[in-house]
Design an enzyme around this catalytic site. Structure first.
Site, PDB file in Angstrom:
ATOM      1  N   SER A  11       0.857  -1.179   0.000  1.00 35.99           N
ATOM      2  CA  SER A  11       0.000   0.000   0.000  1.00 35.99           C
ATOM      3  C   SER A  11       0.894   1.230   0.000  1.00 35.99           C
ATOM      4  O   SER A  11       1.775   1.351  -0.850  1.00 35.99           O
ATOM      5  CB  SER A  11      -0.957  -0.042   1.196  1.00 35.99           C
ATOM      6  OG  SER A  11      -1.922   0.982   1.093  1.00 35.99           O
ATOM      7  N   HIS A  38      -2.590  -1.001  -3.431  1.00 39.11           N
ATOM      8  CA  HIS A  38      -3.756  -0.144  -3.255  1.00 39.11           C
ATOM      9  C   HIS A  38      -3.581   1.107  -4.117  1.00 39.11           C
ATOM     10  O   HIS A  38      -2.669   1.892  -3.888  1.00 39.11           O
ATOM     11  CB  HIS A  38      -3.918   0.279  -1.790  1.00 39.11           C
ATOM     12  CG  HIS A  38      -4.212  -0.864  -0.880  1.00 39.11           C
ATOM     13  ND1 HIS A  38      -3.966  -0.808   0.464  1.00 39.11           N
ATOM     14  CD2 HIS A  38      -4.756  -2.086  -1.115  1.00 39.11           C
ATOM     15  CE1 HIS A  38      -4.353  -1.952   1.019  1.00 39.11           C
ATOM     16  NE2 HIS A  38      -4.820  -2.746   0.080  1.00 39.11           N
ATOM     17  N   ASP A 131      -4.778  -4.489   5.832  1.00 41.08           N
ATOM     18  CA  ASP A 131      -4.948  -5.410   4.709  1.00 41.08           C
ATOM     19  C   ASP A 131      -3.706  -6.288   4.571  1.00 41.08           C
ATOM     20  O   ASP A 131      -2.584  -5.829   4.682  1.00 41.08           O
ATOM     21  CB  ASP A 131      -5.201  -4.626   3.418  1.00 41.08           C
ATOM     22  CG  ASP A 131      -5.777  -5.487   2.310  1.00 41.08           C
ATOM     23  OD1 ASP A 131      -6.244  -6.614   2.595  1.00 41.08           O
ATOM     24  OD2 ASP A 131      -5.759  -5.033   1.152  1.00 41.08           O
TER      25      ASP A 131
END
Length: 188
Positions: A11, A38, A131
């Site tokens: 991310s 992401h 995540d």
């Protein structure tokens, strides 16, 4: 252990982290590498072009129902979850966001764990949410190997810390050591 696939999640700070990992995989690396980063839903996926210029492996955006090919790096497209089907084909989904993300790392990791079991390596890199933690745990529970970027070296340590808390069996690793660790798994 025979390594049949690698899944990587990143991310915040992920592009820089991936730049330490993907270009160092050798041209003859036999396993497919599936990557979730992401990215905002309406952005063009510049990651494919960026990494195609840097990597020795072929790089492409994943397509729905595409069979996995060895030595290929697949990036999840913006605004789609990337899944591995049991027949070792890819699938894309526009289901609800997971951990406020679509694509979500957990979705990729969990489906890949089901498809590959102990022949899977999963890597959690820098990021600002949870995540990847649940997915990494699923990979390790299926007998796969988990690697987590050392939180002290991550641009944002939240994601690596959450992954290590969920999956203490995962190996904390420096970015530059990840390609060699994956290569070593091929020889086990």
């Amino acid at each position: 252990m025979s390594l049949r696939a690698v899944v990587i999640g990143a991310s915040a700070g992920g592009v820089q982290a991936l730049s330490h990992v993907l270009p160092d995989l050798p041209a003859d690396f036999p396993a497919p590498v599936l990557v979730v980063v992401h990215i905002p839903p309406r952005k063009d996926n510049a990651l494919v072009d960026l990494f195609a210029r840097k990597c020795r492996l072929r790089v492409k955006e994943a397509e729905d129902k595409e069979p996995l090919a060895p030595g290929m790096i697949y990036f999840a497209p913006p605004d789609y979850h990337l899944l591995v089907e049991t027949a070792e084909t890819l699938a894309l989904s526009s289901d609800e966001a997971v951990n406020h993300s679509r694509p979500a790392i957990d979705v990729l990791f969990e489906t890949a764990a089901d498809a590959f079991g102990s022949a899977l390596a999963a890597v959690v890199l820098t990021g600002a949410n949870q995540d990847g933690a649940k997915g990494l745990k699923a990979v390790c529970e299926a007998g796969g190997r988990g690697f987590v970027q050392h939180p002290a070296t991550a641009e944002v340590a939240t994601m690596p810390e959450a992954a290590l808390a969920a999956c203490p069996a995962a190996l904390t690793i420096r970015l530059d050591d990840i390609p060699n660790a994956l290569q070593a798994m091929l020889e086990e």
